[in-house]
Design an enzyme around this catalytic site. Structure first.
Site, mmCIF file in Angstrom:
data_model
loop_
_atom_site.group_PDB
_atom_site.id
_atom_site.type_symbol
_atom_site.label_atom_id
_atom_site.label_comp_id
_atom_site.label_asym_id
_atom_site.label_seq_id
_atom_site.Cartn_x
_atom_site.Cartn_y
_atom_site.Cartn_z
ATOM 1 N N ASP A 1 -2.659 4.177 -10.224
ATOM 2 C CA ASP A 1 -2.482 2.736 -9.499
ATOM 3 C C ASP A 1 -1.832 1.630 -10.374
ATOM 4 O O ASP A 1 -2.241 0.799 -11.192
ATOM 5 C CB ASP A 1 -3.829 2.285 -9.635
ATOM 6 C CG ASP A 1 -3.936 0.920 -8.415
ATOM 7 O OD1 ASP A 1 -2.753 0.584 -8.030
ATOM 8 O OD2 ASP A 1 -5.029 0.337 -8.367
ATOM 9 N N CYS B 1 1.551 -0.826 -5.464
ATOM 10 C CA CYS B 1 1.906 -2.330 -4.949
ATOM 11 C C CYS B 1 3.374 -2.539 -5.152
ATOM 12 O O CYS B 1 3.708 -3.783 -5.106
ATOM 13 C CB CYS B 1 1.063 -3.289 -5.998
ATOM 14 S SG CYS B 1 1.777 -3.008 -7.747
#
Ligand code: SAH
Length: 487
Positions: free
Chosen positions: A417, A444
């Protein structure tokens, strides 16, 4: 905020390697186009770029127009000229998109974080899936044409979701204390008396504290004079426990009128459960300093995610949208499909939220994270939730994973992540060397995701990409990618 320059630059380099003739033609073309700042011309918006701006073509040059929507026809005014593209602003819209809506925030076109507030929500969700598609098209990881790009998971009510407000404060020319965000590409503060994407309690506390600073005539930091004390106010609320933390970020350890201020907070803002001060002296581009002190109430707030409880210190990272965080983590969990007895690495762990939610199934969870306080929180969170098979270490994913492997730990599964910069090359090498059977990439930033997939698809198949809208009204896009090892 990512800028167009670097992203496009990277894209063009790739083009140059692959299609020299086309690029030379484009360069010649560009030389012939004479454009000046202030010039106006009609433009049809063909699509929307990764930052939510409309993109049209003027004499085959890309023109980036913030605030313009696909299929709109507008007269635009050039605001800057670069070698291969132009930036422009809308002068007048001649044909309006049926997806255009009135933004709830009057300042939506001035500050970052509201790039899509003029676009209806279903179209925002479609845009976010399209951003992933555009990034794949640009980097072309193996098999990208046939990837299963699932429709973006959005919110029922895409407002009032942000659990944290971090506003700069200043005293304006009239002596009023204001709190808000800087206008884009500037240090002009835009006062935000209301904000539709913030959890209401964060704004209630923020504005009440602004009024207190005014009443008490508190010395507010002045960027030009480099004097004054209060620089930034941070309010973070826990959605599932009603805890609220208020942090004063100050230029010095001194906080004048401290006693009156804390008394008023205790009396007028009973919802505030923790008051802290962070000291960040002098001129710096960083919002937070290293020294955090306790002023009143508890030192941390508690948030619940799924069945787990997390203690959050002032600087601990937590996803900004509590409702969608559960959606995102559920998707990560589903994509990982961990079987009892398997070991898993939670890379770029923050305070351990993803890994700890896998601990009930996993034989062992190991995670790493570069911020020492976050790692302390992650280990404390494991203990507080009675989890004994999870352990977090301070360090980079690219350093620690090879070390763990050398010491004999070979995970069955890895969740990554990373921040917007994506994965480090060494980490990718290590993953490709140890070939865990399952890999989940929580991203992201679709651009770095697509770039990393170019390398990862050497050994992994992309099963699907599930985009999740963590930040409605912005152009930000998160995605969960399920990867399985090729045979
Ligand atoms: N998984 C967490 C945090 C994701 S944000 C969550 O969902 O809340 C990405 C995190 O990666 C940040 O906490 C950042 O401090 C950390 N980080 C940045 N670079 C890193 C690196 N090279 N190795 C490990 N962690 C890193």
């Amino acid at each position: 905020m990512a800028n167009y320059e670097s992203k496009n630059h990277r894209g063009y380099h790739r083009d140059r390697n692959q299609r020299p003739h086309q690029d030379q033609r484009r360069a010649r073309q560009t030389e012939r186009v004479q454009v000046e700042v202030g010039q106006r011309f009609p433009l049809t918006i063909k699509r929307m770029g990764i930052n939510g701006e409309g993109i049209g073509y003027y004499k085959r040059m890309a023109v980036f127009v913030p605030g313009a929507l696909t299929n709109e026809e507008a007269v635009v005014e050039v605001t800057s000229v670069a070698t291969r593209y132009l930036r422009a602003k809308v002068h007048r819209i001649r044909k309006t998109s049926p997806h255009r809506v009135e933004p709830r925030d009057s300042y939506a076109d001035q500050v970052g974080g509201f790039e899509l507030e003029h676009l209806d929500y279903p179209a925002q969700l479609a845009f976010k899936r399209d951003v992933v598609a555009q990034a794949l098209e640009r980097y072309q990881p193996e098999g990208f044409h046939s990837y299963d790009l699932r429709p973006t998971l959005g919110m029922k009510d895409p407002y009032g979701y942000r659990n944290k407000a971090q506003f700069q404060v200043r005293r304006n020319a009239e002596g009023q204390v204001e709190a808000g965000l800087y206008a884009e590409r500037s240090h002009d503060l835009i006062d935000l008396p209301t904000c539709s994407v913030q959890m209401p309690v964060t704004m209630t506390v923020m504005r009440a504290v602004v009024a207190m600073l005014q009443d008490l005539d508190m010395p507010i930091y002045d960027e030009e004079q480099k004097s004054g004390i209060v620089k930034t106010l941070v309010v973070r609320a826990a959605a599932h426990t009603d805890d609220v933390q208020l942090v004063f970020i100050t230029n010095s350890p001194k906080l004048p009128h401290k006693r009156e201020l804390l008394e008023r907070i205790a009396n007028e803002l009973p919802q505030v459960t923790s008051v802290m001060q962070n000291i960040n002296p002098g001129e710096t581009s960083l919002v937070w300093g290293d020294d955090t002190r306790h002023l009143a109430g508890a030192e941390a707030i508690t948030e619940k995610l799924g069945d787990l409880t997390f203690k959050l210190s002032a600087r601990a990272f937590l996803q900004l949208n509590p409702a969608q965080t559960e959606v995102l983590y559920d998707e990560a969990k589903k994509a990982l499909d961990l079987q009892p007895g398997q070991t898993v690495v939670d890379a770029y762990a923050g305070i351990g939220t993803i890994g700890l939610s896998l601990a009930d199934v996993a034989a062992e969870v190991r995670g790493m994270e570069i911020i020492p306080e976050a790692v302390d929180d992650a280990n404390a969170n494991a203990a507080a939730n009675g989890i004994t098979n999870a352990h977090y270490e301070v360090g980079t994913a690219e350093d620690l994973l090879p070390k763990w492997v050398m010491a004999g730990f070979r995970p069955d599964a890895i969740v990554v992540d990373p921040p917007r910069t994506g994965l480090d090359a060494t980490l990718i090498e290590t993953i490709l060397a140890i070939r865990p059977s399952k890999l989940v990439y929580v991203s992201c930033n679709p651009s770095t995701l697509a770039k990393d997939l170019v390398d990862l698809t050497a050994d992994y198949r992309v099963e699907y990409i599930q985009s999740v809208d963590m930040m409605p009204q912005t152009a930000r896009c998160e995605a969960v990618v399920k990867l399985t090892r090729r045979q």
